[in-house]
Design a protein around this motif. Structure first.
Motif, short mmCIF file in Angstrom:
data_model
loop_
_atom_site.label_atom_id
_atom_site.label_comp_id
_atom_site.label_asym_id
_atom_site.label_seq_id
_atom_site.Cartn_x
_atom_site.Cartn_y
_atom_site.Cartn_z
N SER A 17 14.43 26.92 -21.85
CA SER A 17 13.49 28.09 -20.68
C SER A 17 12.22 26.95 -20.84
O SER A 17 12.28 26.34 -22.10
CB SER A 17 13.53 28.97 -21.95
OG SER A 17 15.06 30.46 -21.57
N ARG A 67 16.69 35.12 -13.19
CA ARG A 67 16.53 34.29 -14.64
C ARG A 67 14.87 33.60 -15.05
O ARG A 67 15.34 33.65 -15.78
CB ARG A 67 16.88 33.07 -14.03
CG ARG A 67 18.31 32.53 -13.64
CD ARG A 67 18.77 31.43 -13.62
NE ARG A 67 18.61 30.62 -12.59
CZ ARG A 67 17.90 29.53 -11.83
NH1 ARG A 67 18.12 29.21 -13.05
NH2 ARG A 67 17.75 29.24 -10.93
N SER A 84 14.40 31.30 -17.86
CA SER A 84 15.28 31.04 -18.39
C SER A 84 16.93 29.87 -18.08
O SER A 84 16.54 31.11 -16.66
CB SER A 84 15.90 32.85 -18.54
OG SER A 84 14.31 32.86 -19.17
N SER A 85 17.59 30.35 -18.19
CA SER A 85 18.80 30.05 -17.85
C SER A 85 18.22 28.51 -16.96
O SER A 85 19.37 28.47 -15.85
CB SER A 85 19.62 30.80 -17.90
OG SER A 85 20.15 32.17 -17.90
N LYS A 87 18.65 25.54 -14.84
CA LYS A 87 20.07 24.59 -13.94
C LYS A 87 18.84 23.75 -13.57
O LYS A 87 18.28 23.14 -12.98
CB LYS A 87 20.47 25.32 -13.07
CG LYS A 87 20.89 26.41 -13.05
CD LYS A 87 21.14 27.29 -12.17
CE LYS A 87 21.93 28.76 -12.41
NZ LYS A 87 22.33 29.23 -11.26
N ASP A 90 16.91 23.34 -10.56
CA ASP A 90 15.76 23.79 -10.79
C ASP A 90 14.72 22.78 -11.34
O ASP A 90 13.69 22.70 -10.90
CB ASP A 90 15.70 24.84 -11.92
CG ASP A 90 16.48 25.97 -11.83
OD1 ASP A 90 16.82 26.47 -12.98
OD2 ASP A 90 16.63 26.00 -10.69
#
Length: 124
Positions: A17, A67, A84-85, A87, A90
């Protein structure tokens, strides 16, 4: 004039995060809608999330829905993007923007003010 300064970017691993901040100065920022956009290498700038002046209306891109969370603290003239979460997809430079209308904050062409961007890199 509104000056925007992003912070909080960095290098993280997938699943981690990060919280981005966008500090505003100048004209009354609380009267503006705010948006977050991102631009990956070789790609166009894309919309991520937007929030209206009061925080009562929020919209997200489908790619980050569930997310990411956008919020604002008008007393601190700051907009946040809690991610958050994360990838690898991103990974991008994230920009904060201000617009006079809520819909305008979802469209890069209609944003009036921009920050300099902060790099977010997500490793797999």
């Amino acid at each position: 004039q509104v000056q925007l300064v992003e912070s909080g970017g960095g290098l993280v691993q997938a699943g981690d995060s990060l919280r981005l901040s966008c500090a505003a100065s100048g004209r009354i920022f609380s009267s503006y809608a705010a948006g977050w956009f991102r631009q990956a290498p070789g790609k166009e700038r894309e919309f991520v999330a937007a929030i209206n002046w009061s925080g009562g209306s929020i919209v997200y891109a489908d790619s980050v829905k569930g997310r990411f969370t956008i919020s604002r603290d008008n007393a601190k003239n700051t907009v946040y993007l809690q991610m958050s979460s994360l990838k690898p997809e991103d990974t991008a430079v994230y920009y904060c923007a201000a617009a006079t209308t809520y819909r305008g904050a979802t469209l890069a062409s209609q944003c009036d003010y921009w920050g300099q961007g902060t790099q977010v890199t997500v490793s797999s």
